[in-house]
Write a protein that holds these residues in place. Structure first.
Motif, PDB file in Angstrom:
ATOM      1  N   SER A 195      -0.156  -6.044   8.659  1.00  0.00           N
ATOM      2  CA  SER A 195       0.182  -4.615   8.645  1.00  0.00           C
ATOM      3  C   SER A 195       0.499  -4.084   7.249  1.00  0.00           C
ATOM      4  N   LEU A 196       0.587  -4.965   6.266  1.00  0.00           N
ATOM      5  CA  LEU A 196       1.122  -4.550   4.964  1.00  0.00           C
ATOM      6  C   LEU A 196       0.158  -3.719   4.128  1.00  0.00           C
ATOM      7  N   ASP A 197      -1.132  -4.002   4.193  1.00  0.00           N
ATOM      8  CA  ASP A 197      -2.107  -3.179   3.463  1.00  0.00           C
ATOM      9  C   ASP A 197      -2.038  -1.733   3.943  1.00  0.00           C
ATOM     10  N   ALA A 198      -2.030  -1.558   5.266  1.00  0.00           N
ATOM     11  CA  ALA A 198      -1.986  -0.207   5.844  1.00  0.00           C
ATOM     12  C   ALA A 198      -0.668   0.477   5.510  1.00  0.00           C
ATOM     13  N   LEU A 199       0.425  -0.282   5.511  1.00  0.00           N
ATOM     14  CA  LEU A 199       1.734   0.285   5.171  1.00  0.00           C
ATOM     15  C   LEU A 199       1.717   0.873   3.767  1.00  0.00           C
TER      16      LEU A 199
ATOM     17  N   GLU B 168       9.659   1.522   9.164  1.00  0.00           N
ATOM     18  CA  GLU B 168      10.045   0.321   9.897  1.00  0.00           C
ATOM     19  C   GLU B 168       8.874  -0.656   9.893  1.00  0.00           C
ATOM     20  N   CYS B 169       9.112  -1.858   9.405  1.00  0.00           N
ATOM     21  CA  CYS B 169       8.041  -2.846   9.295  1.00  0.00           C
ATOM     22  C   CYS B 169       8.635  -4.245   9.244  1.00  0.00           C
ATOM     23  N   ASP B 170       8.099  -5.136  10.047  1.00  0.00           N
ATOM     24  CA  ASP B 170       8.476  -6.550   9.986  1.00  0.00           C
ATOM     25  C   ASP B 170       7.547  -7.222   8.987  1.00  0.00           C
TER      26      ASP B 170
ATOM     27  N   ASN C 253      -0.861  -4.618  -3.720  1.00  0.00           N
ATOM     28  CA  ASN C 253      -1.188  -3.250  -3.299  1.00  0.00           C
ATOM     29  C   ASN C 253      -0.578  -2.212  -4.237  1.00  0.00           C
ATOM     30  N   PHE C 254       0.649  -2.449  -4.651  1.00  0.00           N
ATOM     31  CA  PHE C 254       1.332  -1.542  -5.569  1.00  0.00           C
ATOM     32  C   PHE C 254       0.523  -1.378  -6.851  1.00  0.00           C
ATOM     33  N   ILE C 255       0.096  -2.484  -7.424  1.00  0.00           N
ATOM     34  CA  ILE C 255      -0.670  -2.434  -8.672  1.00  0.00           C
ATOM     35  C   ILE C 255      -2.015  -1.757  -8.462  1.00  0.00           C
ATOM     36  N   LYS C 256      -2.687  -2.102  -7.374  1.00  0.00           N
ATOM     37  CA  LYS C 256      -4.013  -1.536  -7.099  1.00  0.00           C
ATOM     38  C   LYS C 256      -3.944  -0.038  -6.836  1.00  0.00           C
ATOM     39  N   LEU C 257      -3.012   0.379  -5.972  1.00  0.00           N
ATOM     40  CA  LEU C 257      -2.945   1.783  -5.572  1.00  0.00           C
ATOM     41  C   LEU C 257      -2.372   2.684  -6.665  1.00  0.00           C
ATOM     42  N   ALA C 258      -1.631   2.094  -7.594  1.00  0.00           N
ATOM     43  CA  ALA C 258      -1.054   2.876  -8.698  1.00  0.00           C
ATOM     44  C   ALA C 258      -1.840   2.706  -9.995  1.00  0.00           C
ATOM     45  N   TYR C 259      -2.931   1.984  -9.940  1.00  0.00           N
ATOM     46  CA  TYR C 259      -3.669   1.630 -11.150  1.00  0.00           C
ATOM     47  C   TYR C 259      -4.077   2.855 -11.965  1.00  0.00           C
ATOM     48  N   HIS C 260      -4.484   3.913 -11.283  1.00  0.00           N
ATOM     49  CA  HIS C 260      -4.987   5.111 -11.974  1.00  0.00           C
ATOM     50  C   HIS C 260      -3.878   5.976 -12.555  1.00  0.00           C
ATOM     51  N   LEU C 261      -2.641   5.695 -12.207  1.00  0.00           N
ATOM     52  CA  LEU C 261      -1.520   6.523 -12.665  1.00  0.00           C
ATOM     53  C   LEU C 261      -1.072   6.099 -14.061  1.00  0.00           C
TER      54      LEU C 261
END
Length: 255
Positions: A62-66, A54-56, A122-130
């Motif tokens: 709050s989006l980085d932490a999400l 649940e996120c507004d 965030n998607f690109i950064k956090l998945a970069y190593h995959l």
């Protein structure tokens, strides 16, 4: 296992896309302001793993932490492909620009443009190593490509989303395991957003009668039928290869 992250899943097109993705081979991550309990139960009945957050999206801080929470929850899984669908959107305010309050403008741009930008980054950064397949689908609108009186915020946000998509596409083409990205106009769909539009004062939205006629004449597409076409496109081999700014109504078939 394929993982799909989808925003705006409490109703309408977002809910329909999640239903189209029900499969024991999929792990679904749903994000919306209010939890969709019916969707959670339906996923369980269809042997589909589903996490709900649940996120507004208006609350940008709050989006980085999400996204970190989501990726941490997925870190122990063997993921073959990762998808992000930025679907959540708001049409309000509907009125000439000089009638719109700063709060209304801010919320529109936050939800329709800045939130998808932050989630994509965030998607690109956090998945970069995959070293796996990664795809991003931004749900845009014809309003981002054509001006409408009374929709200045919505049109501007969707135009920005289209151009953001173009920029990210150029960046990701240089990466060995870059994300394919597309901004897609889904057409005019029979959802609650259309009800909102039809309830507008004609003084604030000069095209009101046109949208009333769309409903009367049966020209609105059904959410599930549109969702099926969108997911077929997202999962096709041609995704991101036939252009980055697309309209679902102009795509005859996907491969």
């Amino acid at each position: 296992m394929k993982v799909f992250m989808i925003t705006g899943t409490s109703r309408g097109l977002g809910e329909a896309m999640v239903k189209r993705l029900f499969s024991s081979d999929h792990h679904l991550v749903c994000i919306s302001r209010k939890k969709n309990d019916h969707l959670i139960k339906e996923a369980a009945n269809n042997q589909t793993a589903l996490d709900y957050y649940e996120c507004d999206l208006h609350e940008l801080h709050s989006l980085d932490a999400l996204m970190k929470r989501i990726f941490h929850a997925l870190s122990s899984m063997k993921i073959d492909a990762l998808y992000l669908i930025n679907n959540a959107g708001v049409v309000q305010p509907i009125a000439p620009a000089h009638k719109n309050t700063s709060e209304e403008i801010e919320r529109n741009i936050h939800v329709n443009l800045i939130a998808p930008m932050i989630l994509t980054a965030n998607f690109i950064k956090l998945a970069y190593h995959l070293k796996i397949e990664k795809r991003i689908l931004n749900i845009s609108s014809g309003a981002g490509r054509n001006p409408y009186e009374g929709w200045s915020s919505y049109c501007a946000a969707k135009a920005g989303l289209d151009h953001f998509t173009r920029c990210v596409a150029k960046e990701q083409q240089k990466e060995a395991f870059g994300a394919r990205i597309v901004s897609l106009a889904p057409g005019i769909i029979d959802t609650d957003m259309q009800k909102e539009i039809r309830s507008t004062d004609q003084e604030d939205f000069t095209d009101l009668n046109k949208f009333i006629q769309y409903k009367k004449e049966g020209q609105l597409s059904q959410a599930q039928a549109t969702a099926n076409k969108i997911i077929d496109l997202l999962c096709s081999t041609s995704f991101g290869k036939q252009g980055h700014i697309l309209d679902i109504r102009k795509i005859d078939r996907v491969e």
